[in-house]
Write an enzyme that holds these catalytic residues in place. Structure first.
Site, PDB file in Angstrom:
ATOM      1  N   ARG A  93      45.980 -17.389  38.563  1.00 54.30           N
ATOM      2  CA  ARG A  93      46.643 -16.431  37.851  1.00 54.30           C
ATOM      3  C   ARG A  93      47.984 -16.898  37.408  1.00 54.30           C
ATOM      4  O   ARG A  93      48.667 -15.976  37.261  1.00 54.30           O
ATOM      5  CB  ARG A  93      46.766 -15.327  38.763  1.00 54.30           C
ATOM      6  CG  ARG A  93      45.608 -14.589  39.091  1.00 54.30           C
ATOM      7  CD  ARG A  93      45.483 -13.240  40.047  1.00 54.30           C
ATOM      8  NE  ARG A  93      44.200 -12.777  40.349  1.00 54.30           N
ATOM      9  CZ  ARG A  93      43.443 -13.165  41.276  1.00 54.30           C
ATOM     10  NH1 ARG A  93      44.057 -13.830  42.155  1.00 54.30           N
ATOM     11  NH2 ARG A  93      42.175 -12.441  41.737  1.00 54.30           N
ATOM     12  N   LYS A 116      52.706 -18.207  22.603  1.00 56.75           N
ATOM     13  CA  LYS A 116      51.125 -17.777  22.258  1.00 56.75           C
ATOM     14  C   LYS A 116      50.277 -18.936  22.685  1.00 56.75           C
ATOM     15  O   LYS A 116      50.480 -19.949  22.254  1.00 56.75           O
ATOM     16  CB  LYS A 116      51.142 -17.541  20.573  1.00 56.75           C
ATOM     17  CG  LYS A 116      51.558 -16.153  20.088  1.00 56.75           C
ATOM     18  CD  LYS A 116      51.421 -16.456  18.873  1.00 56.75           C
ATOM     19  CE  LYS A 116      51.574 -14.977  18.045  1.00 56.75           C
ATOM     20  NZ  LYS A 116      51.378 -15.093  16.663  1.00 56.75           N
ATOM     21  N   GLU A 142      54.778 -25.117   8.161  1.00 58.34           N
ATOM     22  CA  GLU A 142      55.613 -24.141   9.066  1.00 58.34           C
ATOM     23  C   GLU A 142      57.005 -24.027   9.074  1.00 58.34           C
ATOM     24  O   GLU A 142      57.814 -23.297   9.463  1.00 58.34           O
ATOM     25  CB  GLU A 142      55.128 -24.412  10.578  1.00 58.34           C
ATOM     26  CG  GLU A 142      53.646 -24.318  10.659  1.00 58.34           C
ATOM     27  CD  GLU A 142      53.159 -22.818  10.994  1.00 58.34           C
ATOM     28  OE1 GLU A 142      54.027 -21.976  10.838  1.00 58.34           O
ATOM     29  OE2 GLU A 142      52.003 -22.646  11.194  1.00 58.34           O
ATOM     30  N   LYS A 190      62.840 -18.816  15.145  1.00 57.53           N
ATOM     31  CA  LYS A 190      61.605 -18.323  15.794  1.00 57.53           C
ATOM     32  C   LYS A 190      62.378 -17.494  17.083  1.00 57.53           C
ATOM     33  O   LYS A 190      61.646 -16.527  17.681  1.00 57.53           O
ATOM     34  CB  LYS A 190      60.902 -19.301  15.901  1.00 57.53           C
ATOM     35  CG  LYS A 190      59.515 -18.964  16.839  1.00 57.53           C
ATOM     36  CD  LYS A 190      58.337 -19.677  16.609  1.00 57.53           C
ATOM     37  CE  LYS A 190      57.104 -18.769  17.193  1.00 57.53           C
ATOM     38  NZ  LYS A 190      55.819 -19.740  17.099  1.00 57.53           N
ATOM     39  N   GLU A 228      54.472  -9.488  19.667  1.00 59.50           N
ATOM     40  CA  GLU A 228      54.156  -9.202  18.167  1.00 59.50           C
ATOM     41  C   GLU A 228      53.556  -7.790  18.065  1.00 59.50           C
ATOM     42  O   GLU A 228      52.551  -7.402  17.311  1.00 59.50           O
ATOM     43  CB  GLU A 228      52.907  -9.995  17.898  1.00 59.50           C
ATOM     44  CG  GLU A 228      52.923 -10.215  16.357  1.00 59.50           C
ATOM     45  CD  GLU A 228      51.543 -11.569  15.882  1.00 59.50           C
ATOM     46  OE1 GLU A 228      50.657 -11.206  15.347  1.00 59.50           O
ATOM     47  OE2 GLU A 228      52.073 -12.744  16.294  1.00 59.50           O
ATOM     48  N   ARG A 265      57.470  -9.808  14.768  1.00 59.67           N
ATOM     49  CA  ARG A 265      57.120 -11.096  15.291  1.00 59.67           C
ATOM     50  C   ARG A 265      55.914 -11.304  14.255  1.00 59.67           C
ATOM     51  O   ARG A 265      55.691 -12.483  13.775  1.00 59.67           O
ATOM     52  CB  ARG A 265      56.712 -11.404  16.548  1.00 59.67           C
ATOM     53  CG  ARG A 265      56.211 -12.456  16.789  1.00 59.67           C
ATOM     54  CD  ARG A 265      56.065 -13.118  18.301  1.00 59.67           C
ATOM     55  NE  ARG A 265      55.695 -14.346  18.401  1.00 59.67           N
ATOM     56  CZ  ARG A 265      55.606 -15.153  19.577  1.00 59.67           C
ATOM     57  NH1 ARG A 265      55.645 -14.579  20.564  1.00 59.67           N
ATOM     58  NH2 ARG A 265      54.915 -16.379  19.657  1.00 59.67           N
ATOM     59  N   ASN A 271      53.676 -14.963  10.674  1.00 57.20           N
ATOM     60  CA  ASN A 271      52.482 -15.379  10.269  1.00 57.20           C
ATOM     61  C   ASN A 271      52.113 -15.339   8.796  1.00 57.20           C
ATOM     62  O   ASN A 271      50.951 -15.424   8.415  1.00 57.20           O
ATOM     63  CB  ASN A 271      51.378 -14.302  10.992  1.00 57.20           C
ATOM     64  CG  ASN A 271      51.063 -14.391  12.303  1.00 57.20           C
ATOM     65  OD1 ASN A 271      51.116 -15.448  12.788  1.00 57.20           O
ATOM     66  ND2 ASN A 271      51.184 -13.544  12.947  1.00 57.20           N
ATOM     67  N   HIS A 330      49.021 -17.088   7.014  1.00 53.41           N
ATOM     68  CA  HIS A 330      48.178 -17.362   8.221  1.00 53.41           C
ATOM     69  C   HIS A 330      47.070 -16.410   7.977  1.00 53.41           C
ATOM     70  O   HIS A 330      46.057 -16.916   8.273  1.00 53.41           O
ATOM     71  CB  HIS A 330      48.801 -17.236   9.565  1.00 53.41           C
ATOM     72  CG  HIS A 330      49.729 -17.948  10.044  1.00 53.41           C
ATOM     73  ND1 HIS A 330      50.972 -18.257   9.223  1.00 53.41           N
ATOM     74  CD2 HIS A 330      49.916 -19.039  11.145  1.00 53.41           C
ATOM     75  CE1 HIS A 330      51.778 -19.565   9.986  1.00 53.41           C
ATOM     76  NE2 HIS A 330      50.874 -19.894  11.015  1.00 53.41           N
ATOM     77  N   HIS A 384      44.047 -18.767   8.309  1.00 55.07           N
ATOM     78  CA  HIS A 384      43.082 -18.882   9.113  1.00 55.07           C
ATOM     79  C   HIS A 384      41.723 -18.734   8.994  1.00 55.07           C
ATOM     80  O   HIS A 384      40.585 -19.316   9.226  1.00 55.07           O
ATOM     81  CB  HIS A 384      43.532 -17.753  10.421  1.00 55.07           C
ATOM     82  CG  HIS A 384      44.261 -17.872  11.001  1.00 55.07           C
ATOM     83  ND1 HIS A 384      44.984 -16.993  11.964  1.00 55.07           N
ATOM     84  CD2 HIS A 384      45.187 -19.171  11.321  1.00 55.07           C
ATOM     85  CE1 HIS A 384      46.145 -17.688  12.677  1.00 55.07           C
ATOM     86  NE2 HIS A 384      46.139 -19.095  12.327  1.00 55.07           N
ATOM     87  N   HIS A 405      45.564 -27.023  10.295  1.00 59.31           N
ATOM     88  CA  HIS A 405      46.290 -25.755  10.337  1.00 59.31           C
ATOM     89  C   HIS A 405      47.342 -25.751   9.266  1.00 59.31           C
ATOM     90  O   HIS A 405      47.363 -24.626   8.629  1.00 59.31           O
ATOM     91  CB  HIS A 405      46.718 -25.411  11.741  1.00 59.31           C
ATOM     92  CG  HIS A 405      47.433 -24.102  11.929  1.00 59.31           C
ATOM     93  ND1 HIS A 405      46.946 -22.853  11.532  1.00 59.31           N
ATOM     94  CD2 HIS A 405      48.877 -23.821  12.027  1.00 59.31           C
ATOM     95  CE1 HIS A 405      47.696 -21.988  11.824  1.00 59.31           C
ATOM     96  NE2 HIS A 405      48.941 -22.543  11.995  1.00 59.31           N
TER      97      HIS A 405
END
Length: 385
Positions: free
Chosen positions: A134, A156, A198, A240, A250, A254, A258, A261, A265, A278
């Site tokens: 956990r 993330k 990026e 960032k 997000e 935030r 992206n 993206h 993606h 990527h």
């Protein structure tokens, strides 16, 4: 969040320190040279009987033994796990290899994980740290430009699903990020270009002065000049950090990170993970998002062409690919643009089936909004022609 210069130790030199301000979960990003081998880099981390370095088959032979040696003054046992390399292995099977290593070595809930590699290693190690008992502490040690300027920062963590990238994961912050700039000297050229995507994205969405700087210094960045790389990593992390500090999970702001993206993606999933890197998907995705911004009256044509030239000069694709057909009768014969739309509806920003895009305005601001499918399809067709 303002970076502060630190005195060098005998082994390493910190160029900048950027703070992620999240209250009790705040942590520093250390940016500099020769940090990997310096035991001082790793002082002050959580105490534990053991540590596990998670790396891959490409990065491990270069840096794992060196990091293991540097960590030994701090941890009685330092184990190393090497995973297969590549986006295609960002899966449950690879994640379970991390859990297998932890359980077979009797690692307890104080064990510290170290993610040594690029974005795939960082995402999977962070997700494993979030889940194991956990939650155990972990440290990001990014060795690619893309990971140093983006994926290692902000918490993330995820693995991929065949129907969507990064769809299974958790927000889980590291306790430290260590960006040793020397590791960028061993990057393949294609990986360096992927990282530049990026870096470039921060200009249109937040800082036009940084975009000017990237344009002026792109030859130096591609030549891996240390001062240029140091500033690119520092400024990217500053931006960032500012955004994540305001919107960790997000809920709003935030999402601007992206940019490119949503399209990118879809490209990665639609071609098969690993076919395009990527950053290549993001680079091409930024071009698509900019052209959609123009069609919606947000961005002037000359600004779009400026971005296209920069993405191209960075060694990134500016034309979209023809995607592979999906599984099932509902997508076997879809036109290319419709396949993009189908995949983008699985994007995490989509709401009730409506695709949300990060778009840019002339003033260097980003907005998140929808667009008519027909218009998006026209943009996709034009960008894939």
């Amino acid at each position: 969040m303002t970076p502060a210069t630190h005195q060098p130790s005998a082994a390493g030199q910190v160029h900048a320190r950027v703070e992620i301000d999240l209250g009790e979960r705040s942590y520093p990003i250390l940016i500099g040279s020769s940090l990997l081998d310096d035991p001082a880099t790793w002082s002050g981390l959580p105490k534990a009987a053991s540590a596990l370095i998670v790396t891959n088959e490409t990065v491990g032979p270069l840096y794992a033994a060196r990091l293991q040696q540097a960590l030994r003054p701090h941890y009685p046992q330092v184990h190393v796990l090497s995973l297969p390399d590549g986006e295609a292995y960002k899966t449950w099977d690879s994640l379970n290899l991390i859990f297998d290593a932890l359980l077979s070595r009797g690692c307890d809930r104080k064990t510290v994980l170290f993610a040594l590699g690029g974005g795939v290693v960082g995402d999977m190690t962070g997700f494993a740290a979030a889940c194991y008992m956990r939650g155990v502490p972990f440290v990001q040690v990014p060795t690619t430009l893309l990971a140093q300027v983006d994926s290692s920062v902000g918490g993330k963590t995820a693995i991929n699903h065949p129907l969507g990238k990064n769809m299974i994961g958790a927000f889980y912050q590291p306790v430290r990020v260590v960006c040793d700039l020397d590791t960028l000297q061993t990057l393949p050229e294609r990986e360096l270009s992927a990282g530049l995507a990026e870096v470039i994205k921060y200009g249109p969405i937040h800082d036009l002065a940084f975009l000017d700087w990237i344009e002026a210094n792109l030859p130096a960045l591609r030549a891996r000049e240390p001062k240029a790389l140091a500033y690119a990593v520092q400024r990217s992390c500053e931006i960032k950090a500012e955004v994540v500090g305001q919107d960790e999970r997000e809920a709003g702001l935030r999402a601007i990170l992206n940019f490119g993206h949503t399209f990118g993606h879809a490209i990665e999933a639609g071609l098969g993970y690993g076919e395009w890197l990527h950053g290549e998907g993001v680079g091409c995705g930024m071009v698509m998002a900019a052209r959609l911004s123009q069609r919606l009256g947000l961005l002037a044509e000359d600004k779009v062409e400026r971005l296209v030239r920069l993405v191209d000069a960075a060694g990134l694709p500016v034309r979209g690919p023809q995607l592979k057909a999906g599984h099932g009768e509902d997508c076997a014969d879809l036109p290319n643009a419709q396949r993009y739309l189908q995949l983008m509806r699985v994007d995490k920003k989509a709401e009730a089936g409506e695709i949300k895009f990060v778009l840019v305005e002339d003033a260097g601001r980003a907005v998140v909004r929808g667009a008519p499918d027909a218009l998006v399809a026209e943009v996709i067709d034009a960008c894939c022609a």
